[in-house]
Design a protein around this motif. Structure first.
Motif, mmCIF file in Angstrom:
data_model
loop_
_atom_site.group_PDB
_atom_site.id
_atom_site.type_symbol
_atom_site.label_atom_id
_atom_site.label_comp_id
_atom_site.label_asym_id
_atom_site.label_seq_id
_atom_site.Cartn_x
_atom_site.Cartn_y
_atom_site.Cartn_z
ATOM 1 N N ASN A 128 0.800 -1.213 0.000
ATOM 2 C CA ASN A 128 0.000 0.000 0.000
ATOM 3 C C ASN A 128 0.840 1.274 0.000
ATOM 4 O OD1 ASN A 128 0.815 -0.548 2.701
ATOM 5 N ND2 ASN A 128 -0.839 0.730 3.502
ATOM 6 N N SER A 129 2.167 1.148 -0.088
ATOM 7 C CA SER A 129 3.005 2.332 -0.234
ATOM 8 C C SER A 129 2.790 2.935 -1.622
ATOM 9 C CB SER A 129 4.480 1.967 -0.057
ATOM 10 O OG SER A 129 5.311 3.074 -0.317
ATOM 11 N N ASP A 186 4.725 4.872 -3.398
ATOM 12 C CA ASP A 186 5.919 4.953 -4.235
ATOM 13 C C ASP A 186 6.995 3.919 -3.890
ATOM 14 O OD1 ASP A 186 5.005 7.360 -5.621
ATOM 15 O OD2 ASP A 186 5.370 8.377 -3.717
ATOM 16 N N GLY A 187 7.021 3.448 -2.661
ATOM 17 C CA GLY A 187 8.111 2.576 -2.239
ATOM 18 C C GLY A 187 8.019 1.185 -2.834
ATOM 19 N N LYS A 246 9.002 -1.348 4.787
ATOM 20 C CA LYS A 246 7.956 -0.337 4.840
ATOM 21 C C LYS A 246 8.555 1.031 4.534
ATOM 22 C CE LYS A 246 4.528 -2.512 7.808
ATOM 23 N NZ LYS A 246 3.532 -2.257 8.882
ATOM 24 N N ASP A 247 7.711 1.924 4.037
ATOM 25 C CA ASP A 247 8.184 3.271 3.736
ATOM 26 C C ASP A 247 8.165 4.127 5.006
ATOM 27 O OD1 ASP A 247 5.569 4.181 4.174
ATOM 28 O OD2 ASP A 247 5.113 4.400 2.047
ATOM 29 N N ALA A 271 3.784 2.344 5.474
ATOM 30 C CA ALA A 271 3.069 1.526 4.488
ATOM 31 C C ALA A 271 3.998 0.484 3.892
ATOM 32 C CB ALA A 271 2.499 2.408 3.380
ATOM 33 N N LYS A 308 5.958 -1.586 1.279
ATOM 34 C CA LYS A 308 6.486 -1.385 -0.067
ATOM 35 C C LYS A 308 6.072 -2.544 -0.970
ATOM 36 C CE LYS A 308 10.721 0.862 1.642
ATOM 37 N NZ LYS A 308 12.193 0.717 1.738
ATOM 38 N N ARG A 309 5.882 -2.248 -2.234
ATOM 39 C CA ARG A 309 5.635 -3.313 -3.206
ATOM 40 C C ARG A 309 6.928 -4.076 -3.493
ATOM 41 N NH1 ARG A 309 2.600 -0.514 -8.208
ATOM 42 N NH2 ARG A 309 3.957 1.254 -7.649
ATOM 43 N N HIS A 312 -1.616 -2.104 -5.547
ATOM 44 C CA HIS A 312 -1.417 -1.569 -4.202
ATOM 45 C C HIS A 312 -2.248 -2.292 -3.146
ATOM 46 C CE1 HIS A 312 1.187 1.753 -5.346
ATOM 47 N NE2 HIS A 312 0.379 2.006 -6.367
ATOM 48 N N GLY A 335 -1.875 -3.110 5.493
ATOM 49 C CA GLY A 335 -0.579 -2.442 5.473
ATOM 50 C C GLY A 335 -0.072 -2.023 6.837
ATOM 51 N N ASP A 347 7.503 -2.587 13.007
ATOM 52 C CA ASP A 347 6.733 -1.625 12.213
ATOM 53 C C ASP A 347 5.227 -1.843 12.207
ATOM 54 O OD1 ASP A 347 9.353 -2.106 9.895
ATOM 55 O OD2 ASP A 347 9.220 -0.475 11.331
#
Length: 607
Positions: free
Chosen positions: A52-53, A55-56, A75-76, A80, A82-83, A201, A579, A604
């Protein structure tokens, strides 16, 4: 590159299997005059994961053992997930099948094409795996949509192409579910022109009925952004077209324990299905390659399930990672034969005709939930794994445990000939190989050899050929074409819709009177019990006594402890809050007696 013993390296990592590349994929050195006459995309099946990030992202595993976590973690900065991107490479081969080179934008013209789709809502309900005796016919999802209207349930944006280094981003954003646009991911390239595929996402939603999700696998009117499909490439070297073996990409849920390997991996499943037809049997059983990884995966599961911790974890009766235990398990001496035989007899026979409730692994099976006793209500390792264990127990194995191994941390450090096989294995080694109820990344069709044209390489549905309508209900006997080739969306259509409901449903210890922690479902991907960060930090608190530190280490928390309410409320909370859940990651242990040097900690959590 330091050289250490295999045992020392793996023990330091706290991980279950540095197994290298199986002998059937290792190829001899090639003469310098070898010429590239064909090419192949690797991994043959690549795995991307939703996050669900906004951009990350990070690139998924390219070595079949854990390496360093991505920069900044999984996680970013906002917490969230990261993919996970799937990276695809192209390797050239000569006439004898030896690897000649990795082909990049520096020495070839490469045009990538990918076509992903989501067919879940237009497919059939999941009840049980259709290739087990307890299977029942499966009826259509969203049955009120008939004939041509069922196409409205398919999210299919069509193919996208990309070429050249540092290209960004060809989006799969034109597919719709009942008229609602659904983004399924995008294509990018890296600095060498290799393909990067990023999935969605983790967005799921209801368009029909306007009601919450109510079932673990089958929710009519719902969609998600999981997808899969073929990966192809056009390659020109000096203006000459080179034939290229295609690959496949699968978008999967997040991996919440990215360095814990499941008891049985998807690599194990496909290897077992292909053995004897596409893969030659290994000439001998290797302790380092075939036995230690499986046993150590039992012990590594201690970080995601409390029952495994008590039975196979640090200081437990069956701690296979203990140096004294390893010395005995790896020895062919007759004095240790009884121990090997005892361990082998604990394993559930994959061909058992009666339920074996106390055998290993303590996991639920494909037939979990069937009322009458069924041997497949509980999980068994593959026939290949079981046969390897039998031979090991009888003393028919290589005592290769002390063999030195390089501490390889990047693909470039492997010999060129081993790189394609390592990439193929890495993608699947971090995927679950069951139980298939239905599963996490892929499910039961993957154990059918008819799907493959080569080791781990799927057969593609002929372009332009219509797929059959299988009728109002399907059985294994009616599925011939579906198990012979794949088109875009054909692997993930078998999975739960939306994916979050199944992920939130597959837990552990459903019968507390039998055991409050075991059997379990997917602990290596979806943890059950974890060491919280506050307990981990207590291990370093010099004001605490040794007994208090040990108590902190023994403390585990329910990974889903943040969720509230009953079943329906929790599976719907997973849809919105997936997320926020913690990621189980490797950390150093405290320098104190009676505690391990490597510890896996829930990090996290965002609740």
């Amino acid at each position: 590159m330091p050289v250490v013993s295999r045992r020392t390296l793996l023990r330091a990592l706290g991980w279950s299997s540095l197994v290298g590349v199986p002998p059937q994929f290792a190829q001899p050195s090639i003469p310098e005059t070898s010429r590239t006459v064909r090419a192949a995309i690797h991994p043959a099946i690549g795995i991307a994961r939703v996050g669900n990030s906004p951009d990350g992202f990070f690139v998924g595993p390219e070595l079949p053992w854990p390496t360093a976590a991505p920069e900044g973690g999984y996680k970013d900065p906002a917490g969230a997930i990261k993919r996970q991107a799937a990276r695809f490479r192209i390797y050239g081969y000569d006439e004898s099948g030896c690897v000649t080179e990795e082909l990049t934008a520096a020495d070839a013209e490469i045009r990538w094409t990918v076509h992903v789709a989501n067919k879940k809502a237009a497919w059939y309900n999941f009840n049980l795996a259709l290739d087990i005796p307890a299977a029942v016919p499966c009826t259509r999802r969203n049955p009120e949509y008939l004939g041509p209207r069922r196409a409205d349930l398919v999210i299919d944006p069509g193919p996208r192409s990309i070429s050249g280094p540092w290209q960004d981003a060809q989006r799969f954003d034109t597919g719709t579910f009942l008229g609602r646009p659904v983004y399924l991911g995008e294509l990018r390239t890296d600095e060498e022109g290799r393909l990067l595929f990023l999935g969605g996402h983790g967005v799921s939603g209801a368009v029909l009925h306007n009601r919450p999700a109510i079932d673990f696998a089958n929710n009519d009117g719902w969609f998600d952004d999981i997808a899969d499909g073929p990966v192809t490439a056009e390659v020109l070297i000096g203006g000459q077209v080179i034939p290229v073996d295609p690959a496949w990409v699968v978008v999967a849920p997040p991996n919440y324990a990215p360095e814990v390997i499941s008891i049985q991996t998807m690599y194990d499943v496909i290897y077992d299905a292909s053995l004897g037809s596409l893969i030659a049997p290994p000439p001998s059983v290797s302790f380092a390659e075939h036995i230690y990884p499986l046993l150590a995966q039992f012990s590594d599961t201690q970080w995601v399930n409390y029952g495994f911790y008590r039975q196979f974890g640090w200081g437990s009766p069956s701690d296979f990672l203990h140096p004294d235990a390893l010395r005995q398990l790896a020895s062919i001496d007759a004095v240790h034969k009884d121990l090997r035989q005892h361990i082998f007899l604990q394993f559930r026979d994959p061909d058992a005709t009666a339920l074996e409730p106390y055998a290993w692994p303590p996991l639920y099976g494909d037939a979990m939930g069937v009322r009458a006793p069924d041997p497949q209500q509980l999980f068994a390792v593959t026939r290949t794994q079981h046969e390897n264990l039998r031979r090991w127990a009888g003393g028919d194995f290589l005592t290769d445990w002390e063999e030195a191994s390089p501490a390889v941390t990047s693909l470039a450090e492997l010999p060129l000939q081993e790189q394609p096989g390592a990439i193929d294995k890495a993608a699947l080694h971090f995927c679950m190989g069951g139980p298939f109820h239905p599963g996490c990344e892929m499910t039961w069709p993957m154990r059918h050899a008819s799907l493959y044209t080569a080791p781990f390489r799927l057969r593609h549905w002929p372009e332009g050929r219509p797929q059959p309508d299988y009728g109002d209900a399907i059985t294994l006997d009616s599925l011939g074409p579906a198990l012979a080739a794949c088109a875009a969306g054909d692997l993930t259509r078998w999975m739960a819709v939306p994916w979050q409901t199944d992920t939130a449903s597959c837990r552990a210890g459903y019968d507390p009177a039998f055991d409050p922690y075991l059997p379990a479902f997917w602990p290596a991907r979806v943890p059950n019990h974890v060491l919280p960060r506050e307990q981990y930090m207590a291990l370093f608190d010099g004001n605490l006594t040794e007994e208090q530190r040990l108590q902190a280490f023994h403390t585990r928390a329910d990974w889903f402890r943040w969720f509230t309410g009953g079943y329906i409320q929790q599976i719907n909370q997973m849809i919105t809050d997936f997320g926020k859940l913690g990621i189980v990651q490797r950390h150093r242990g405290p320098d104190v007696p009676n505690l391990p040097n490597t510890i896996y900690v829930e990090s996290d959590a965002g609740f």
